[in-house]
Design a protein around this motif. Structure first.
Motif, PDB file in Angstrom:
ATOM      1  N   ILE A 262       1.026  -1.230   0.152  1.00  0.00           N
ATOM      2  CA  ILE A 262      -0.216  -0.423   0.005  1.00  0.00           C
ATOM      3  C   ILE A 262       0.829   1.101   0.184  1.00  0.00           C
ATOM      4  N   MET A 263       1.912   1.126   0.655  1.00  0.00           N
ATOM      5  CA  MET A 263       3.174   2.370   1.100  1.00  0.00           C
ATOM      6  C   MET A 263       3.460   2.906  -0.602  1.00  0.00           C
ATOM      7  N   THR A 264       4.081   1.691  -1.303  1.00  0.00           N
ATOM      8  CA  THR A 264       4.251   1.090  -2.802  1.00  0.00           C
ATOM      9  C   THR A 264       3.033   2.571  -3.652  1.00  0.00           C
TER      10      THR A 264
ATOM     11  N   LEU B 127       3.096   6.781  -4.709  1.00  0.00           N
ATOM     12  CA  LEU B 127       3.032   6.370  -6.518  1.00  0.00           C
ATOM     13  C   LEU B 127       1.464   7.258  -6.820  1.00  0.00           C
ATOM     14  N   ALA B 128       1.347   6.547  -6.752  1.00  0.00           N
ATOM     15  CA  ALA B 128      -0.482   7.904  -6.460  1.00  0.00           C
ATOM     16  C   ALA B 128       0.044   9.072  -5.638  1.00  0.00           C
ATOM     17  N   LYS B 129       0.515   9.193  -4.975  1.00  0.00           N
ATOM     18  CA  LYS B 129       0.906  11.022  -4.104  1.00  0.00           C
ATOM     19  C   LYS B 129      -0.133  10.913  -3.348  1.00  0.00           C
ATOM     20  N   VAL B 130      -0.372  10.427  -2.220  1.00  0.00           N
ATOM     21  CA  VAL B 130      -1.765  10.038  -1.546  1.00  0.00           C
ATOM     22  C   VAL B 130      -0.972   9.357  -0.013  1.00  0.00           C
ATOM     23  N   SER B 131      -2.099   9.703   1.106  1.00  0.00           N
ATOM     24  CA  SER B 131      -1.353   8.916   2.163  1.00  0.00           C
ATOM     25  C   SER B 131      -1.752   7.052   2.459  1.00  0.00           C
ATOM     26  N   HIS B 132      -1.722   6.575   2.617  1.00  0.00           N
ATOM     27  CA  HIS B 132      -1.552   4.369   2.746  1.00  0.00           C
ATOM     28  C   HIS B 132      -3.436   5.018   3.280  1.00  0.00           C
ATOM     29  N   THR B 133      -3.620   6.130   4.005  1.00  0.00           N
ATOM     30  CA  THR B 133      -5.641   5.538   4.471  1.00  0.00           C
ATOM     31  C   THR B 133      -5.323   6.025   3.232  1.00  0.00           C
ATOM     32  N   THR B 134      -5.709   6.667   2.359  1.00  0.00           N
ATOM     33  CA  THR B 134      -6.558   7.041   1.921  1.00  0.00           C
ATOM     34  C   THR B 134      -6.304   5.667   0.199  1.00  0.00           C
ATOM     35  N   VAL B 135      -5.203   5.391  -0.247  1.00  0.00           N
ATOM     36  CA  VAL B 135      -4.523   4.133  -0.805  1.00  0.00           C
ATOM     37  C   VAL B 135      -6.235   2.908  -0.052  1.00  0.00           C
ATOM     38  N   SER B 136      -5.659   2.788   1.485  1.00  0.00           N
ATOM     39  CA  SER B 136      -6.545   1.329   2.001  1.00  0.00           C
ATOM     40  C   SER B 136      -8.116   1.443   1.546  1.00  0.00           C
ATOM     41  N   ARG B 137      -8.361   3.169   1.318  1.00  0.00           N
ATOM     42  CA  ARG B 137     -10.021   3.525   1.678  1.00  0.00           C
ATOM     43  C   ARG B 137     -10.480   3.203   0.198  1.00  0.00           C
ATOM     44  N   ALA B 138      -9.037   3.496  -0.484  1.00  0.00           N
ATOM     45  CA  ALA B 138     -10.069   3.416  -2.406  1.00  0.00           C
ATOM     46  C   ALA B 138      -9.857   2.085  -2.922  1.00  0.00           C
ATOM     47  N   LEU B 139      -9.125   1.358  -2.615  1.00  0.00           N
ATOM     48  CA  LEU B 139      -9.004  -0.187  -2.466  1.00  0.00           C
ATOM     49  C   LEU B 139     -10.399  -0.989  -1.856  1.00  0.00           C
ATOM     50  N   ASN B 140     -10.511  -0.917  -0.320  1.00  0.00           N
ATOM     51  CA  ASN B 140     -11.560  -1.004  -0.002  1.00  0.00           C
ATOM     52  C   ASN B 140     -13.441   0.116   0.034  1.00  0.00           C
ATOM     53  N   GLY B 141     -12.908   0.710  -1.630  1.00  0.00           N
ATOM     54  CA  GLY B 141     -14.254   0.939  -2.111  1.00  0.00           C
ATOM     55  C   GLY B 141     -15.569   2.335  -1.481  1.00  0.00           C
ATOM     56  N   SER B 142     -14.382   3.112   0.120  1.00  0.00           N
ATOM     57  CA  SER B 142     -15.178   3.815   0.645  1.00  0.00           C
ATOM     58  C   SER B 142     -15.544   4.981  -0.003  1.00  0.00           C
ATOM     59  N   ASN B 143     -16.541   5.233  -0.106  1.00  0.00           N
ATOM     60  CA  ASN B 143     -16.906   6.469  -0.339  1.00  0.00           C
ATOM     61  C   ASN B 143     -16.324   7.931   0.033  1.00  0.00           C
ATOM     62  N   LEU B 144     -15.233   7.708   1.305  1.00  0.00           N
ATOM     63  CA  LEU B 144     -14.468   9.102   1.594  1.00  0.00           C
ATOM     64  C   LEU B 144     -13.869   9.150   1.061  1.00  0.00           C
ATOM     65  N   VAL B 145     -13.557   8.597   0.206  1.00  0.00           N
ATOM     66  CA  VAL B 145     -12.720   8.894  -1.035  1.00  0.00           C
ATOM     67  C   VAL B 145     -13.155   9.046  -2.539  1.00  0.00           C
ATOM     68  N   LYS B 146     -12.552  10.376  -3.204  1.00  0.00           N
ATOM     69  CA  LYS B 146     -13.326  10.618  -4.749  1.00  0.00           C
ATOM     70  C   LYS B 146     -13.292   9.708  -5.459  1.00  0.00           C
ATOM     71  N   GLU B 147     -13.920   9.098  -6.759  1.00  0.00           N
ATOM     72  CA  GLU B 147     -14.684   8.395  -7.983  1.00  0.00           C
ATOM     73  C   GLU B 147     -13.497   8.513  -8.130  1.00  0.00           C
ATOM     74  N   GLU B 148     -12.186   9.634  -8.519  1.00  0.00           N
ATOM     75  CA  GLU B 148     -11.670  10.168  -9.641  1.00  0.00           C
ATOM     76  C   GLU B 148      -9.832   9.011  -8.996  1.00  0.00           C
ATOM     77  N   THR B 149     -10.217   9.595  -7.700  1.00  0.00           N
ATOM     78  CA  THR B 149      -8.988   9.378  -6.908  1.00  0.00           C
ATOM     79  C   THR B 149      -8.603   7.952  -6.483  1.00  0.00           C
ATOM     80  N   ARG B 150     -10.216   7.253  -6.472  1.00  0.00           N
ATOM     81  CA  ARG B 150     -10.202   5.844  -6.485  1.00  0.00           C
ATOM     82  C   ARG B 150      -9.893   5.413  -7.214  1.00  0.00           C
ATOM     83  N   GLU B 151      -9.904   5.425  -8.946  1.00  0.00           N
ATOM     84  CA  GLU B 151      -9.890   4.883 -10.145  1.00  0.00           C
ATOM     85  C   GLU B 151      -7.729   5.082 -10.032  1.00  0.00           C
TER      86      GLU B 151
END
Length: 340
Positions: free
Chosen positions: A9-11, A15-39
């Motif tokens: 997740i840190m990798t 690469l995405a220039k976001v926090s590891h928390t954001t990555v974790s949320r995005a990969l788990n489909g959280s609505n707390l992350v914008k759709e563009e960032t999730r994709e």
């Protein structure tokens, strides 16, 4: 971007220039992350070959990612082809990351399943005696679906095939082809499918006004050897039917071999009906006329329902009986212009 070994997740975060928390949320489909960032995060994960750490995720979510698949009897009665078909479909239908564990109900009757071992359970029920185990799993509050056997209850998700109808379709077809002497090789005596197929056989004979002869009734166990042995017994009798309903394809393999060994040609001398439409049934010589049991659809519906239960989602269609279909091939002769 090349595939990276041991990507984490840190990798992805770097690469995405976001926090590891954001990555974790995005990969788990959280609505707390914008759709563009999730994709964007998902695209990077796919490109570098990131594989989630199931064990770590399980510790957080208190999940084992293990699904138990239980059969009534593993050593006798459960045909190898049916077992393999069920497991292949279960693996295909389960969400990525889940592992299938196979066991026999007989190993747990009277004993509860180990606490926390299974996220969910699929029970391939074949006999009423399985109800004790079904109640045990229900009392442990483990998400569960019961497949293959129709239950007379509505508190459990239950999908099955209409074995009675399948038997009727076969006997009706044999009668249309001019067969008046139709025998049967039954399956495992304790299995519900055996009882339903027998009931469909007898009712269809009665409806068509055809002769019932107990000399043409033999009891096997759904395995090829019993098909061979019981067909030899039937063919050695004083009166031989023109057609035999072998109540599953595995026994039909043995039955056809017995016919050949005793000098009976299929279908010239005796016709054979199967049940299940296993993968190899269309490669037998002759190719087998049988009933297509919708095992693929049955297991997929069960896995979808179980996945919803694991996610605490509502399962609207909790019970259903799937309709089988007749598959006509070359193992039944047309004797309409002959005298039986």
């Amino acid at each position: 971007m090349p595939v990276l070994e041991n990507a984490t997740i840190m990798t992805i975060a770097k690469l995405a220039k976001v926090s590891h928390t954001t990555v974790s949320r995005a990969l788990n489909g959280s609505n707390l992350v914008k759709e563009e960032t999730r994709e964007k995060i998902r695209a990077i994960a796919k490109e570098i070959g990131y594989t989630p750490n199931i064990s770590a995720r399980g510790l957080v979510n208190r999940k084992t990612f293990l699904i138990g698949v239980f059969f009534s009897e593993m050593e006798s009665g459960t045909s190898p082809s049916f077992l393999v078909d069920v497991l292949n479909q279960a693996r295909e239908a389960l969400p990525t990351g889940y592992i299938v564990s196979v066991d026999s109900i007989g190993n747990y009757k009277g004993n509860a399943l180990p606490v926390g071992r299974y996220d969910g359970v699929v029970i391939i029920s074949q006999a009423e005696s399985d109800d004790v185990f079904i109640d045990q799993v229900r009392d442990q509050h483990i998400p569960m679906v019961v497949l293959n056997r129709q239950l007379s209850r509505e508190d459990i998700v239950n999908y099955a095939t209409d074995d009675y109808l399948g038997a009727q379709l076969l006997i009706q077809y044999a009668a249309r082809m001019g067969h008046e002497r139709i025998g049967i090789l039954e399956g495992h005596p304790k299995f519900s499918s055996t009882k339903e197929r027998w009931r469909g056989y007898v009712d269809s004979l009665n409806k068509a006004g055809l002769q019932f002869n107990d000399q043409w009734v033999k009891v096997g166990d759904y395995l090829p050897k019993s098909g061979y042995d019981k067909m030899k017994e039937l063919l050695s009798g004083s009166a031989v039917p023109s057609c035999v309903f072998v109540t599953n394809d595995d026994m039909a393999v043995g039955a056809i071999r017995a016919c050949e060994d005793l000098g009976f040609r299929v279908p010239d001398d005796i016709s054979i009906l199967g049940f299940d439409d296993t993968e190899y049934s269309k490669y037998l010589v002759p190719r087998l006329t049988t009933i297509k049991k919708p095992t693929h659809a049955l297991v997929r519906k069960g896995i979808v329902a179980l996945t919803n239960l694991l996610s605490a989602k509502n399962v609207t269609n909790r019970t259903e009986t799937l309709r089988p279909s007749l598959v006509i091939r070359e193992s039944v002769a047309n004797v309409r212009n002959e005298t039986n």
